[in-house]
Design a protein around this motif. Structure first.
Motif, PDB file in Angstrom:
ATOM      1  N   PRO A 177      -7.676 -28.482  -2.729  1.00  0.00           N
ATOM      2  CA  PRO A 177      -6.378 -28.742  -2.095  1.00  0.00           C
ATOM      3  C   PRO A 177      -5.213 -27.896  -2.579  1.00  0.00           C
ATOM      4  N   ASP A 178      -5.288 -27.299  -3.757  1.00  0.00           N
ATOM      5  CA  ASP A 178      -4.115 -26.621  -4.318  1.00  0.00           C
ATOM      6  C   ASP A 178      -4.367 -25.148  -4.608  1.00  0.00           C
ATOM      7  N   ALA A 179      -5.221 -24.528  -3.825  1.00  0.00           N
ATOM      8  CA  ALA A 179      -5.566 -23.129  -4.072  1.00  0.00           C
ATOM      9  C   ALA A 179      -4.416 -22.200  -3.697  1.00  0.00           C
ATOM     10  N   SER A 180      -4.358 -21.055  -4.391  1.00  0.00           N
ATOM     11  CA  SER A 180      -3.397 -20.012  -4.053  1.00  0.00           C
ATOM     12  C   SER A 180      -3.683 -19.496  -2.652  1.00  0.00           C
ATOM     13  N   ARG A 181      -2.659 -18.972  -2.001  1.00  0.00           N
ATOM     14  CA  ARG A 181      -2.836 -18.345  -0.689  1.00  0.00           C
ATOM     15  C   ARG A 181      -3.123 -16.851  -0.811  1.00  0.00           C
ATOM     16  N   ALA A 182      -3.336 -16.379  -2.009  1.00  0.00           N
ATOM     17  CA  ALA A 182      -3.545 -14.949  -2.218  1.00  0.00           C
ATOM     18  C   ALA A 182      -4.933 -14.515  -1.780  1.00  0.00           C
ATOM     19  N   VAL A 183      -5.026 -13.253  -1.409  1.00  0.00           N
ATOM     20  CA  VAL A 183      -6.304 -12.630  -1.035  1.00  0.00           C
ATOM     21  C   VAL A 183      -6.444 -11.324  -1.820  1.00  0.00           C
ATOM     22  N   PRO A 184      -7.676 -10.876  -2.084  1.00  0.00           N
ATOM     23  CA  PRO A 184      -7.863  -9.590  -2.759  1.00  0.00           C
ATOM     24  C   PRO A 184      -7.506  -8.424  -1.839  1.00  0.00           C
ATOM     25  N   VAL A 185      -7.023  -7.349  -2.451  1.00  0.00           N
ATOM     26  CA  VAL A 185      -6.756  -6.095  -1.747  1.00  0.00           C
ATOM     27  C   VAL A 185      -7.422  -4.979  -2.541  1.00  0.00           C
ATOM     28  N   HIS A 186      -8.188  -4.126  -1.856  1.00  0.00           N
ATOM     29  CA  HIS A 186      -8.876  -3.007  -2.499  1.00  0.00           C
ATOM     30  C   HIS A 186      -8.474  -1.703  -1.811  1.00  0.00           C
ATOM     31  N   VAL A 187      -8.165  -0.696  -2.597  1.00  0.00           N
ATOM     32  CA  VAL A 187      -7.906   0.649  -2.086  1.00  0.00           C
ATOM     33  C   VAL A 187      -9.014   1.547  -2.607  1.00  0.00           C
ATOM     34  N   VAL A 188      -9.680   2.256  -1.707  1.00  0.00           N
ATOM     35  CA  VAL A 188     -10.834   3.086  -2.068  1.00  0.00           C
ATOM     36  C   VAL A 188     -10.655   4.475  -1.468  1.00  0.00           C
ATOM     37  N   SER A 189     -10.853   5.499  -2.279  1.00  0.00           N
ATOM     38  CA  SER A 189     -10.738   6.873  -1.785  1.00  0.00           C
ATOM     39  C   SER A 189     -11.348   7.838  -2.791  1.00  0.00           C
ATOM     40  N   ARG A 190     -11.697   9.021  -2.295  1.00  0.00           N
ATOM     41  CA  ARG A 190     -12.123  10.091  -3.194  1.00  0.00           C
ATOM     42  C   ARG A 190     -10.933  10.666  -3.962  1.00  0.00           C
ATOM     43  N   ASP A 191      -9.730  10.465  -3.433  1.00  0.00           N
ATOM     44  CA  ASP A 191      -8.506  10.968  -4.059  1.00  0.00           C
ATOM     45  C   ASP A 191      -8.136  10.042  -5.230  1.00  0.00           C
ATOM     46  N   LYS A 192      -8.610  10.388  -6.405  1.00  0.00           N
ATOM     47  CA  LYS A 192      -8.412   9.529  -7.568  1.00  0.00           C
ATOM     48  C   LYS A 192      -6.934   9.382  -7.909  1.00  0.00           C
ATOM     49  N   GLU A 193      -6.171  10.442  -7.744  1.00  0.00           N
ATOM     50  CA  GLU A 193      -4.744  10.388  -8.059  1.00  0.00           C
ATOM     51  C   GLU A 193      -4.020   9.421  -7.132  1.00  0.00           C
ATOM     52  N   LEU A 194      -4.382   9.437  -5.860  1.00  0.00           N
ATOM     53  CA  LEU A 194      -3.770   8.507  -4.912  1.00  0.00           C
ATOM     54  C   LEU A 194      -4.112   7.068  -5.283  1.00  0.00           C
ATOM     55  N   VAL A 195      -5.362   6.817  -5.589  1.00  0.00           N
ATOM     56  CA  VAL A 195      -5.783   5.457  -5.955  1.00  0.00           C
ATOM     57  C   VAL A 195      -5.041   4.993  -7.202  1.00  0.00           C
ATOM     58  N   GLU A 196      -4.911   5.866  -8.185  1.00  0.00           N
ATOM     59  CA  GLU A 196      -4.246   5.485  -9.430  1.00  0.00           C
ATOM     60  C   GLU A 196      -2.757   5.212  -9.227  1.00  0.00           C
ATOM     61  N   SER A 197      -2.183   5.776  -8.164  1.00  0.00           N
ATOM     62  CA  SER A 197      -0.762   5.509  -7.912  1.00  0.00           C
ATOM     63  C   SER A 197      -0.513   4.033  -7.599  1.00  0.00           C
ATOM     64  N   PHE A 198      -1.539   3.336  -7.151  1.00  0.00           N
ATOM     65  CA  PHE A 198      -1.390   1.907  -6.856  1.00  0.00           C
ATOM     66  C   PHE A 198      -1.336   1.066  -8.126  1.00  0.00           C
ATOM     67  N   LEU A 199      -1.739   1.635  -9.245  1.00  0.00           N
ATOM     68  CA  LEU A 199      -1.656   0.901 -10.511  1.00  0.00           C
ATOM     69  C   LEU A 199      -0.205   0.587 -10.853  1.00  0.00           C
ATOM     70  N   GLN A 200       0.714   1.466 -10.435  1.00  0.00           N
ATOM     71  CA  GLN A 200       2.134   1.243 -10.693  1.00  0.00           C
ATOM     72  C   GLN A 200       2.669   0.037  -9.921  1.00  0.00           C
ATOM     73  N   ALA A 201       1.966  -0.338  -8.838  1.00  0.00           N
ATOM     74  CA  ALA A 201       2.386  -1.494  -8.034  1.00  0.00           C
ATOM     75  C   ALA A 201       1.714  -2.778  -8.493  1.00  0.00           C
ATOM     76  N   GLY A 202       0.995  -2.723  -9.621  1.00  0.00           N
ATOM     77  CA  GLY A 202       0.380  -3.922 -10.160  1.00  0.00           C
ATOM     78  C   GLY A 202      -1.090  -4.069  -9.863  1.00  0.00           C
ATOM     79  N   PHE A 203      -1.715  -3.015  -9.313  1.00  0.00           N
ATOM     80  CA  PHE A 203      -3.156  -3.062  -9.074  1.00  0.00           C
ATOM     81  C   PHE A 203      -3.902  -2.791 -10.377  1.00  0.00           C
ATOM     82  N   ALA A 204      -5.186  -3.139 -10.379  1.00  0.00           N
ATOM     83  CA  ALA A 204      -6.053  -2.874 -11.523  1.00  0.00           C
ATOM     84  C   ALA A 204      -7.122  -1.875 -11.105  1.00  0.00           C
ATOM     85  N   THR A 205      -7.584  -1.090 -12.042  1.00  0.00           N
ATOM     86  CA  THR A 205      -8.649  -0.136 -11.755  1.00  0.00           C
ATOM     87  C   THR A 205      -9.938  -0.873 -11.404  1.00  0.00           C
ATOM     88  N   GLY A 206     -10.642  -0.389 -10.381  1.00  0.00           N
ATOM     89  CA  GLY A 206     -11.917  -0.983  -9.993  1.00  0.00           C
ATOM     90  C   GLY A 206     -11.782  -1.984  -8.866  1.00  0.00           C
TER      91      GLY A 206
END
Length: 534
Positions: free
Chosen positions: A479-508
């Protein structure tokens, strides 16, 4: 005193009390909730006994309408809380009746659904009719015109007035209370707040401060396919609830390893969905418009607006935009707002296999058809694709659970016929809560496995943004679960993917438990920012 009058009084009192003290949340349905005397009921009995007969009949009709309204709203509250973890909103939720029918008929069949709804409606109307009949019986048997406070009726009046006086005694306030006014007042406040909410939404729609065209907006990802994938009912609980994490966390780790082996990087975070348990299009509208769309009226108004969707911005910038929506089996006029160049729904995805009950086709076929019908033709024309895809294998009733086949064998989908006709029926699954939960998480596992296999095989020149549309119903999450959902960003462009870490994402592929839950309407701006020129 005629025994019929006693029976009428008891019936009216009992049903009236149930209507007024019935909780509006399924978790509150226990005996103690009913151990309260609503003072409105004895007061109503006194009024019916003492008023002149003609006026008493008018009061009886008004009381019946009042109790019917309260009982309907309470039942609606319990139903909506069970599905969406919020109260029923008379202003917004009337439009959900058709959607409820589609889901129920998909789970138990049209005839069973129609019978269940018909019986429920008949039972409700019967109870309301009996409430009115009981009041009229009381009025008809009363002798108050000649002896207004004598005999039996005088005793009842004195008892009722005595009960009313108990409300001033502090030690009894937990057992005697006034329910109707506060409840109906709160519902009226909800409607007023909803009307104000729509005025605020109109103001947000009129705001032209954001990008109105996509020209030159996505220089960093030029010439790459942008693939936005919504995974049905893929919520935070699938990753963190101990009932499900033992299956999903290893799956995410396996997908991460598969992607890494293919040369792809990944980052993951949480996004806060505007809905829960259903109404997936609210999440799509929120993400793609950048506005918080948490009800049907907001969504309908958005569809009439000129606010550019994320799809339309990519179309302005030169991408060929497409929607792949296997769940849509009827007319879809909303597609016009989003601005797709090409739209694929259940009818034109070429699936010749059997449906998986409500689910029209398995996710592997959806992705295979996307590759064949969208990406290949666009690449042959020298264009990049911006696509929005809905994967629906993890939609209720969650049976049968598909499994992967060789991508080369997918063909027209008939290879899935044996899978589609195997396993337990929806009626068998939905008779057991443990079975429901097990089938739910197995379909999520299948969707993630399918996505991992697809990205590793076909994702070389693409950027994937994968997220859940919403959490499943509280039946699955609690009854009291968060409304959050996972978000994944995937690409061969490692630099682009790592830029999402600044927005609070985690590697992997596994988000951190302490990461910020980014509201889904803010995800549009985040993507625009990350996909702009560095």
């Amino acid at each position: 005193m005629d025994w019929k009058a006693w029976l009428a009084a008891v019936f009216f009192t009992m049903i009236g009390m149930v209507a007024l003290v019935l909780p509006d949340h399924p978790s509150a349905l226990h005996i103690s909730s009913f151990l309260v005397l609503p003072i409105e009921i004895p007061l109503a009995v006194v009024i019916l006994l003492l008023l002149p007969r003609s006026l008493a009949r008018i009061v009886a009709v008004c009381l019946t309408i009042l109790l019917a309204s309260i009982l309907f709203l309470k039942i609606a509250d319990i139903s909506v809380q069970s599905a969406f973890q919020r109260r029923f909103n008379p202003y917004f939720d009337v439009t959900m009746i058709e959607n409820g029918w589609i889901l129920l008929s998909g789970i138990v069949g049209k005839w069973v659904a129609a019978l269940a709804i018909g019986l429920g409606l008949a039972a409700f109307l019967t109870v309301i009719g009996c409430i009115l009949a009981a009041q009229l019986k009381l009025i008809g048997l009363s002798r108050r015109a000649k002896y207004p406070l004598s005999g039996f009726y005088g005793v009842i009046a004195l008892i009722c007035l005595a009960v009313l006086s108990l409300t001033s005694v502090e030690m009894r306030t937990s057992y005697v209370s006034a329910k109707a006014y506060g409840y109906l007042s709160s519902r009226l406040d909800l409607v007023v707040t909803s009307i104000r909410d729509m005025h605020a939404f109109e103001t947000a729609l009129a705001d032209k401060s954001g990008p109105q065209t996509g020209e030159g907006l996505f220089a960093r990802v030029k010439d790459r396919d942008i693939i936005l994938v919504f995974v049905e009912s893929y919520g935070r609980s699938a990753v963190e609830d101990e009932r499900y994490s033992s299956l999903i966390r290893p799956r995410l780790q396996s997908v991460e390893a598969e992607l890494s082996q293919a040369g792809l990087s990944s980052a993951s975070g949480w996004s806060l969905s505007p809905t829960m348990g259903g109404l997936s299009w609210l999440a799509h509208g929120t993400f793609l418009s950048g506005l918080w769309v948490d009800n049907q009226i907001r969504y309908d108004r958005l569809m009439l607006s000129d606010r550019p969707s994320l799809n339309r911005l990519f179309a302005d910038a030169g991408w060929q935009t497409a929607a792949v929506m296997p769940a849509i089996s009827m007319a879809w006029p909303e597609a016009g707002y989003f601005g797709y160049d090409r739209t694929f729904v259940a009818a034109n995805l070429g699936y010749e296999g059997d449906p998986f009950n409500w689910v029209t086709m398995p996710d592997q076929y959806t992705l295979s058809a996307f590759e064949r019908l969208v990406r290949k033709p666009a690449h042959d024309e020298g264009k990049s694709v911006m696509a929005e895809i809905a994967l629906i294998s993890s939609h209720a009733p969650w049976t049968p659970v598909p499994h992967l086949v060789d991508w080369n064998d997918v063909g027209d989908g008939t290879i899935f016929n044996d899978q589609a006709n195997s396993g337990e029926t929806p009626r068998e699954v939905w008779a057991d809560k443990d079975k429901i939960r097990r089938h739910y998480i197995e379909t999520i596992d299948y969707s993630l496995e399918t996505l991992g296999s697809y990205m590793a095989r076909y994702g070389d020149d693409a950027i994937f943004v994968i997220l859940g549309d919403h959490q499943p119903a509280p039946l699955v999450t609690g009854p009291d679960a968060s409304r959050a959902v996972p978000v994944h960003v995937v690409s061969r462009d490692k630099e682009l993917v790592e830029s999402f870490l600044q927005a609070g994402f985690a590697t992997g592929m596994i988000p951190g438990s302490d990461q910020t839950e980014i509201p889904m309407n803010d995800m549009r701006e985040l993507l625009i920012d990350k996909f702009a020129a560095p």
